[in-house]
Scaffold this motif. Structure first.
Motif, PDB file in Angstrom:
ATOM      1  N   VAL A  37      -2.947  -3.551 -10.922  1.00  0.00           N
ATOM      2  CA  VAL A  37      -3.086  -4.786 -10.163  1.00  0.00           C
ATOM      3  C   VAL A  37      -1.757  -5.000  -9.437  1.00  0.00           C
ATOM      4  O   VAL A  37      -0.699  -5.001 -10.065  1.00  0.00           O
ATOM      5  CB  VAL A  37      -3.394  -5.994 -11.063  1.00  0.00           C
ATOM      6  N   MET A  38      -1.844  -5.163  -8.116  1.00  0.00           N
ATOM      7  CA  MET A  38      -0.644  -5.361  -7.302  1.00  0.00           C
ATOM      8  C   MET A  38      -0.822  -6.634  -6.487  1.00  0.00           C
ATOM      9  O   MET A  38      -1.758  -6.740  -5.699  1.00  0.00           O
ATOM     10  CB  MET A  38      -0.421  -4.165  -6.366  1.00  0.00           C
ATOM     11  N   LEU A  39       0.059  -7.589  -6.684  1.00  0.00           N
ATOM     12  CA  LEU A  39      -0.023  -8.843  -5.946  1.00  0.00           C
ATOM     13  C   LEU A  39       0.849  -8.742  -4.696  1.00  0.00           C
ATOM     14  O   LEU A  39       2.059  -8.506  -4.803  1.00  0.00           O
ATOM     15  CB  LEU A  39       0.436 -10.012  -6.819  1.00  0.00           C
ATOM     16  N   PRO A  40       0.253  -8.920  -3.514  1.00  0.00           N
ATOM     17  CA  PRO A  40       1.027  -8.721  -2.279  1.00  0.00           C
ATOM     18  C   PRO A  40       2.094  -9.774  -2.042  1.00  0.00           C
ATOM     19  O   PRO A  40       2.951  -9.592  -1.180  1.00  0.00           O
ATOM     20  CB  PRO A  40      -0.050  -8.757  -1.184  1.00  0.00           C
ATOM     21  N   ASP A  41       2.066 -10.884  -2.802  1.00  0.00           N
ATOM     22  CA  ASP A  41       3.145 -11.874  -2.695  1.00  0.00           C
ATOM     23  C   ASP A  41       4.466 -11.325  -3.219  1.00  0.00           C
ATOM     24  O   ASP A  41       5.531 -11.856  -2.888  1.00  0.00           O
ATOM     25  CB  ASP A  41       2.792 -13.135  -3.479  1.00  0.00           C
ATOM     26  N   ASP A  42       4.393 -10.305  -4.073  1.00  0.00           N
ATOM     27  CA  ASP A  42       5.592  -9.729  -4.666  1.00  0.00           C
ATOM     28  C   ASP A  42       5.893  -8.386  -4.015  1.00  0.00           C
ATOM     29  O   ASP A  42       5.105  -7.434  -4.141  1.00  0.00           O
ATOM     30  CB  ASP A  42       5.418  -9.532  -6.173  1.00  0.00           C
ATOM     31  N   LEU A  43       7.021  -8.301  -3.342  1.00  0.00           N
ATOM     32  CA  LEU A  43       7.505  -7.047  -2.789  1.00  0.00           C
ATOM     33  C   LEU A  43       8.664  -6.590  -3.663  1.00  0.00           C
ATOM     34  O   LEU A  43       9.639  -7.324  -3.841  1.00  0.00           O
ATOM     35  CB  LEU A  43       7.969  -7.236  -1.345  1.00  0.00           C
ATOM     36  N   ILE A  44       8.549  -5.397  -4.245  1.00  0.00           N
ATOM     37  CA  ILE A  44       9.589  -4.863  -5.128  1.00  0.00           C
ATOM     38  C   ILE A  44      10.127  -3.587  -4.497  1.00  0.00           C
ATOM     39  O   ILE A  44       9.401  -2.599  -4.355  1.00  0.00           O
ATOM     40  CB  ILE A  44       9.054  -4.601  -6.544  1.00  0.00           C
TER      41      ILE A  44
ATOM     42  N   VAL B 223       0.841  -1.206   0.000  1.00  0.00           N
ATOM     43  CA  VAL B 223       0.000   0.000   0.000  1.00  0.00           C
ATOM     44  C   VAL B 223       0.872   1.250   0.000  1.00  0.00           C
ATOM     45  O   VAL B 223       0.551   2.240  -0.672  1.00  0.00           O
ATOM     46  CB  VAL B 223      -0.969  -0.010   1.199  1.00  0.00           C
ATOM     47  N   ASP B 224       1.987   1.222   0.721  1.00  0.00           N
ATOM     48  CA  ASP B 224       2.932   2.343   0.663  1.00  0.00           C
ATOM     49  C   ASP B 224       3.376   2.601  -0.776  1.00  0.00           C
ATOM     50  O   ASP B 224       3.472   3.755  -1.213  1.00  0.00           O
ATOM     51  CB  ASP B 224       4.170   2.040   1.524  1.00  0.00           C
ATOM     52  N   GLU B 225       3.645   1.523  -1.506  1.00  0.00           N
ATOM     53  CA  GLU B 225       4.064   1.668  -2.912  1.00  0.00           C
ATOM     54  C   GLU B 225       2.966   2.312  -3.748  1.00  0.00           C
ATOM     55  O   GLU B 225       3.232   3.184  -4.585  1.00  0.00           O
ATOM     56  CB  GLU B 225       4.432   0.298  -3.485  1.00  0.00           C
ATOM     57  N   ALA B 226       1.726   1.907  -3.518  1.00  0.00           N
ATOM     58  CA  ALA B 226       0.612   2.490  -4.263  1.00  0.00           C
ATOM     59  C   ALA B 226       0.476   3.982  -3.972  1.00  0.00           C
ATOM     60  O   ALA B 226       0.353   4.799  -4.894  1.00  0.00           O
ATOM     61  CB  ALA B 226      -0.688   1.763  -3.909  1.00  0.00           C
TER      62      ALA B 226
ATOM     63  N   ALA C 145       2.883   7.031  12.847  1.00  0.00           N
ATOM     64  CA  ALA C 145       2.749   8.007  11.768  1.00  0.00           C
ATOM     65  C   ALA C 145       2.535   7.311  10.428  1.00  0.00           C
ATOM     66  O   ALA C 145       1.757   7.769   9.589  1.00  0.00           O
ATOM     67  CB  ALA C 145       3.987   8.898  11.707  1.00  0.00           C
ATOM     68  N   SER C 146       3.211   6.156  10.231  1.00  0.00           N
ATOM     69  CA  SER C 146       3.068   5.415   8.984  1.00  0.00           C
ATOM     70  C   SER C 146       1.651   4.882   8.831  1.00  0.00           C
ATOM     71  O   SER C 146       1.056   4.962   7.750  1.00  0.00           O
ATOM     72  CB  SER C 146       4.077   4.259   8.959  1.00  0.00           C
ATOM     73  N   ILE C 147       1.089   4.341   9.906  1.00  0.00           N
ATOM     74  CA  ILE C 147      -0.280   3.828   9.866  1.00  0.00           C
ATOM     75  C   ILE C 147      -1.275   4.959   9.636  1.00  0.00           C
ATOM     76  O   ILE C 147      -2.208   4.850   8.832  1.00  0.00           O
ATOM     77  CB  ILE C 147      -0.606   3.071  11.163  1.00  0.00           C
ATOM     78  N   ASN C 148      -1.072   6.075  10.327  1.00  0.00           N
ATOM     79  CA  ASN C 148      -1.974   7.215  10.173  1.00  0.00           C
ATOM     80  C   ASN C 148      -1.938   7.771   8.755  1.00  0.00           C
ATOM     81  O   ASN C 148      -2.956   8.240   8.232  1.00  0.00           O
ATOM     82  CB  ASN C 148      -1.614   8.316  11.179  1.00  0.00           C
ATOM     83  N   ARG C 149      -0.754   7.714   8.119  1.00  0.00           N
ATOM     84  CA  ARG C 149      -0.639   8.216   6.749  1.00  0.00           C
ATOM     85  C   ARG C 149      -1.470   7.357   5.797  1.00  0.00           C
ATOM     86  O   ARG C 149      -2.140   7.869   4.899  1.00  0.00           O
ATOM     87  CB  ARG C 149       0.828   8.214   6.313  1.00  0.00           C
ATOM     88  N   LEU C 150      -1.450   6.035   6.014  1.00  0.00           N
ATOM     89  CA  LEU C 150      -2.284   5.162   5.186  1.00  0.00           C
ATOM     90  C   LEU C 150      -3.746   5.516   5.345  1.00  0.00           C
ATOM     91  O   LEU C 150      -4.497   5.605   4.361  1.00  0.00           O
ATOM     92  CB  LEU C 150      -2.068   3.693   5.568  1.00  0.00           C
ATOM     93  N   MET C 151      -4.176   5.703   6.587  1.00  0.00           N
ATOM     94  CA  MET C 151      -5.581   5.990   6.858  1.00  0.00           C
ATOM     95  C   MET C 151      -5.995   7.344   6.287  1.00  0.00           C
ATOM     96  O   MET C 151      -7.125   7.520   5.832  1.00  0.00           O
ATOM     97  CB  MET C 151      -5.816   5.967   8.372  1.00  0.00           C
TER      98      MET C 151
END
Length: 258
Positions: free
Chosen positions: A102-109, A16-19, A62-68
């Motif tokens: 489309v982002m597959l969470p099995d792949d971390l880049i 989600v950070d990447e998105a 702060a990281s969690i709050n940024r997502l929200m």
């Protein structure tokens, strides 16, 4: 698997950070029975927030709050696992007629420029669908979908001529394997709907993209820059944990001394 921690954040948090770093803020999760924890993770949790604050974990809070704050999350349940193509098709009403990722969470880049940003740039440049690829050893191609190259545009950009799902090494058209990032035209939905009428079993996204190719829809592949971790197997997850720890300013020095 999506909630397995990579040091102090689960894998899905990194995706989600990447998105968000790619200026994509509307996220649709296709979930299944038993994955309600995913919805809970992206919901308000006053008790957790208070605990993190008391524990002095301000950066994580702060990281969690940024997502929200910046992400808009929609959750759609897939009743039965009928393949990635079926999962994508379930998101049609939420997506509408826009291009989408489309982002597959099995792949971390992990890369300086987010992998999704790299694809979005190419999609805008070519005004077409784009899939992420990386080179793999020939003996590994049976584990991936592989592209056949119609034309090489640059050393990293290819006009796709065909897609082959898990070919044998001798039959593979290339060693460019599809990894878990795509930017697709809404035309993929029509292709998935059409092939679903005569495809038994699982509906694969690669079959839908191949159908687009057969109907003269341009599709490109881009060799994304970055280090990819396959979180779908234990060794890949361990490697991701080690690299994440090494790159963390708090944990890195401790890991190096081990």
């Amino acid at each position: 698997k999506e909630l397995l921690p990579l040091i102090n954040k689960p894998a899905i948090h990194h995706v989600v950070d990447e998105a968000l770093a790619s200026a994509v803020s509307s996220l649709v999760f296709i979930t299944s029975r038993g994955k309600s924890a995913l919805e809970d993770y992206f919901d308000s949790a006053p008790e957790l927030e208070a605990l993190l604050k008391e524990s002095g974990k301000q950066d994580l809070l702060a990281s969690i709050n940024r997502l929200m704050k910046h992400g808009h999350f929609t959750f759609i349940r897939q009743p039965e696992p009928h393949g990635l193509g079926h999962a994508v098709l379930m998101a049609q009403q939420a997506i509408g007629k826009e291009h989408f990722a489309v982002m597959l969470p099995d792949d971390l880049i992990v890369s300086e420029t987010p992998a999704l940003s790299q694809l979005i740039r190419v999609a805008r440049q070519e005004r077409a669908s784009v899939i992420a690829v990386q080179e793999v050893p020939r003996e590994m191609v049976p584990h991936y979908g592989v592209i056949g190259i119609r034309k090489t545009i640059t050393p990293n950009l290819f006009h796709v001529g065909s897609l082959v799902e898990k070919p044998s090494p001798k039959d593979a058209p290339s060693n460019l394997a599809i990894v878990g990032r795509y930017v697709l035209s809404q035309k993929i939905f029509a292709s998935l709907e059409e092939i679903s009428t005569y495809t038994p079993g699982e509906l694969q996204l690669t079959d839908g993209i191949a159908h687009m190719l057969h109907n003269n829809e341009r599709v490109f592949a881009y060799k994304v820059h970055g280090r990819r971790h396959d979180l779908g197997n234990p060794i890949g997850w361990v490697n991701a944990v080690i690299h994440t720890a090494l790159e963390d300013p708090t944990f890195g020095p401790h890991v190096i001394r081990l």
